[in-house]
Design a protein around this motif. Structure first.
Motif, PDB file in Angstrom:
ATOM      1  N   PHE A 272      13.160   1.731  -4.538  1.00  0.00           N
ATOM      2  CA  PHE A 272      13.311   1.297  -5.887  1.00  0.00           C
ATOM      3  C   PHE A 272      12.602   2.200  -6.905  1.00  0.00           C
ATOM      4  N   PRO A 273      13.328   2.282  -8.193  1.00  0.00           N
ATOM      5  CA  PRO A 273      12.298   3.060  -9.072  1.00  0.00           C
ATOM      6  C   PRO A 273      11.101   2.514  -9.613  1.00  0.00           C
ATOM      7  N   ILE A 274       9.823   3.147  -9.461  1.00  0.00           N
ATOM      8  CA  ILE A 274       8.648   2.484  -9.965  1.00  0.00           C
ATOM      9  C   ILE A 274       8.649   2.038 -11.363  1.00  0.00           C
ATOM     10  N   THR A 275       9.169   2.739 -12.338  1.00  0.00           N
ATOM     11  CA  THR A 275       9.326   2.320 -13.737  1.00  0.00           C
ATOM     12  C   THR A 275       9.898   1.049 -13.936  1.00  0.00           C
ATOM     13  N   GLU A 276      10.978   0.556 -12.966  1.00  0.00           N
ATOM     14  CA  GLU A 276      11.547  -0.560 -13.065  1.00  0.00           C
ATOM     15  C   GLU A 276      10.679  -1.581 -12.818  1.00  0.00           C
ATOM     16  N   ALA A 277       9.856  -1.516 -11.563  1.00  0.00           N
ATOM     17  CA  ALA A 277       8.854  -2.619 -11.180  1.00  0.00           C
ATOM     18  C   ALA A 277       7.869  -2.612 -12.315  1.00  0.00           C
ATOM     19  N   VAL A 278       7.464  -1.554 -12.990  1.00  0.00           N
ATOM     20  CA  VAL A 278       6.330  -1.813 -14.043  1.00  0.00           C
ATOM     21  C   VAL A 278       6.860  -2.360 -15.258  1.00  0.00           C
ATOM     22  N   GLN A 279       8.192  -2.150 -15.791  1.00  0.00           N
ATOM     23  CA  GLN A 279       8.613  -2.715 -16.710  1.00  0.00           C
ATOM     24  C   GLN A 279       8.966  -4.335 -16.563  1.00  0.00           C
ATOM     25  N   GLU A 280       9.221  -4.783 -15.215  1.00  0.00           N
ATOM     26  CA  GLU A 280       9.285  -6.119 -15.009  1.00  0.00           C
ATOM     27  C   GLU A 280       8.125  -6.918 -14.973  1.00  0.00           C
ATOM     28  N   VAL A 281       7.035  -6.307 -14.477  1.00  0.00           N
ATOM     29  CA  VAL A 281       5.613  -6.885 -14.622  1.00  0.00           C
ATOM     30  C   VAL A 281       5.176  -6.917 -15.917  1.00  0.00           C
TER      31      VAL A 281
END
Length: 630
Positions: free
Chosen positions: A468-477
């Motif tokens: 998964f894209p790490i930026t996607e997880a950061v934005q969700e958090v």
């Protein structure tokens, strides 16, 4: 079977090392001295034999060159005789029977003056008109090997006016007793006075008997097994001491780039025996003279040194084995007893912790005492680990059981505060219900943390990995904590430069790591403070994310404590902040599960920076785009 017997006599480990030590001290130096002595003597014998062989070969080469020079001079003389040219100029159709007989007699008389040279068995003259003139040891000249004649005509005229040595060939005249000969050929041509061009007239063939070379060859070096060989350009034997191998191809594994300009020697296998082969320079037309001496004939003179060395070496080996057996029984056997004791502990054998017995007060006795003490310590540690595992399983089960009533408490308190069934009737009740809800929520969070920590410790937390894209997880958090951050009056700086980077891990676990760190940053950062999130790729290929804040900070002596279960900093600046003390513990255990590390940099009053490092094998870089220019 042999390996098992050796293992019983000389067990693996210390005995083998001891044997090697003895070998290095005694046997190997002896082997080195013997090998050097043998090599020096062998080199001296080889050099002496090689020098002697070269002297013999130089003499033989001179004799061969003289013979070839004489043959070439004969060919030049014959081709330049006026009588030959006059006879060959008469067309075959203009000759009657008497003229042909007269011509044969004239040519026979001319050629007969040259056929008596040592080594020459016959001289043939083949005209382009089809006539054949022969002088030699046979009168049966009617049957010819026409294919060989035609090939020699073609190859000779292709050489021009020079003498051509094709190598060993079958005799063109089938009636000759010499089936294989060494021909020297020369093209005879005349000038056409009208066109001034050379016109082929005849082919001159001078045949040398191969048996003549046995008179020129001395037999090589003074060794009963040494012999000489002459090979033509096609590796056919012009001379070989075994007459059956003359005119056959012989492979002496001669290096392609050697012996063209100077003599030399090399080793190879000849007739199944390793041999020293000495070669001359190229005589002419690719011919070379070889001398073959089997290596075992050369080494026979230095064999005494070799045999003595082998005998002494065997005696030393027997002595080493005897010493090694005594050493094994008195030293290695007790050590192996200790090793077996450790093996029993590793395999959890029933008698794993029984004390070992040894008579003696030397270093091995001390080792046995240390083993007995260590086994007691390991037994106690295993008991402690069993208790800890039981405690973790108990906490996990209890936390799960507590989660159900807590959900009910939180849900009913929310329902009461929303007034679903009417007002409470008193503001004090509403305040109490809020306290119940907040306490229940706090306790539920504590139970969740304990439950997750227990699952990680006992290995029951199953995490499905994905890319998964790490930026996607950061934005969700960030969306999840944005309300709390805004209410706390804290600014957020995001600098994600590694666009397109993907991680191979459990996405929810990575979000849990980021959530715990960001919630801590919000809790311990005063209003108007700042939180920063940045990432980069290290030189080792790791993906690195840094989360920093301008909060109260943590003293240096408390850095390790905050990663321990229920560990919280004792700083007076943060003692009033609620927390379970499990957030960073879960972060560290999850990062360890994924093969990463977590680092902490913090000072009181200067804030905190937490660094997450993910290993390169979990990082997937974006594919490079290929630009096409039209």
């Amino acid at each position: 079977m042999n390996n098992k017997i050796i293992s019983r006599v000389l067990p693996h480990g210390i005995v083998q090392k001891f044997v090697l030590y003895l070998l290095f001290l005694s046997v190997i130096p002896l082997i080195i001295v013997g090998a050097v002595s043998y090599a020096v003597s062998y080199e001296a014998v080889t050099k002496q034999a090689n020098n002697f062989t070269l002297q013999i070969m130089e003499k033989e080469q001179r004799l061969i060159s003289q013979l070839l020079d004489q043959i070439e001079n004969i060919a030049i003389n014959i081709s330049g005789l006026d009588g030959i040219d006059e006879i060959l100029s008469i067309p075959s159709g203009d000759m009657d029977a008497f003229t042909k007989l007269s011509t044969n007699a004239r040519i026979g008389y001319i050629l007969n003056n040259y056929v008596n040279l040592d080594g020459v068995v016959s001289i043939d003259l083949f005209t382009m008109a089809g006539e054949h003139y022969h002088v030699g040891e046979t009168l049966e000249t009617e049957r010819l090997r026409e294919k060989i004649r035609d090939e020699l005509i073609e190859r000779t005229f292709a050489q021009g006016d020079t003498i051509f040595w094709p190598g060993v060939e079958e005799n063109i005249v089938t009636g000759s007793v010499h089936r294989y000969v060494l021909p020297a050929t020369k093209a005879i041509q005349r000038v056409d006075h009208k066109t001034l061009q050379l016109i082929p007239t005849a082919l001159l063939v001078i045949n040398i008997g191969l048996d003549h070379f046995s008179e020129l060859i001395s037999g090589g070096p003074e060794s009963p097994e040494g012999y000489s060989v002459i090979l033509d350009a096609e590796k056919q034997a012009i001379y070989h001491p075994d007459a059956s191998r003359v005119a056959t191809k012989i492979d002496l594994a001669f290096p392609a780039d050697a012996g063209r300009t100077e003599a030399g020697s090399y080793k190879t296998v000849v007739d199944g025996r390793e041999s020293l082969v000495t070669h001359s320079k190229v005589i002419r037309n690719g011919w070379q003279l070889f001398s073959v001496v089997p290596v075992d004939e050369l080494t026979a003179r230095s064999g005494t040194i070799r045999n003595v060395t082998i005998f002494v070496m065997i005696a030393c080996l027997l002595l080493v084995v005897t010493v090694a057996l005594v050493f094994s029984r008195r030293v290695v056997a007790p050590i192996r007893m200790v090793c077996r004791g450790f093996d029993k502990i590793r395999n959890k054998a029933p008698d794993a912790y029984h004390p070992l017995k040894y008579r003696g007060s030397d270093e091995i006795g001390e080792l046995v005492e240390l083993f007995n003490a260590l086994s007691v310590s390991i037994k106690a540690r295993e008991a402690t680990e069993r208790e800890s595992k039981f405690k973790s399983e108990f906490l996990a089960n209890m936390s799960h059981e507590m989660r159900t009533p807590l959900n009910a408490i939180i849900g009913f308190s929310e329902t009461i505060l929303m007034g679903v069934f009417g007002p409470l009737g008193s503001n004090k009740y509403e305040e109490y219900v809020k306290d119940i809800r907040d306490s229940g929520t706090h306790l539920a969070g504590l139970v969740d943390d304990i439950l997750d920590l227990s699952k990680i410790e006992v290995g029951k937390m199953h995490m499905k990995e994905e890319k998964f894209p790490i930026t996607e997880a950061v934005q969700e958090v960030i969306k999840m904590v944005d309300m709390d951050r805004t209410q706390a009056g804290i600014a957020l700086d995001i600098d994600l430069t590694s666009q397109g980077i993907e991680l191979v891990a459990n996405k929810n676990a990575i979000k849990r790591i980021l959530l715990n760190i960001l919630f801590n940053a919000i809790k311990f950062t005063p209003p108007e403070g700042r939180i920063s999130v940045r990432d980069y790729e290290s030189a080792e290929g790791e993906y690195v994310m840094e989360i920093g804040d301008t909060g109260v900070g943590i003293p240096a002596d408390q850095h390790e404590k905050v990663f321990e279960p229920f560990g919280q900093s004792d700083s007076a600046m943060i003692t009033n902040v609620n927390g379970t003390g499990l957030g960073l513990t879960i972060v560290k255990k999850l990062m360890t599960h994924f093969g990463g590390t977590v680092g902490l940099e913090s000072e009181p009053g200067k804030g905190t920076k937490i660094t997450l490092r993910f290993p390169g094998h979990r990082v997937v870089k974006p594919a490079k785009k290929i630009l096409e220019f039209v």
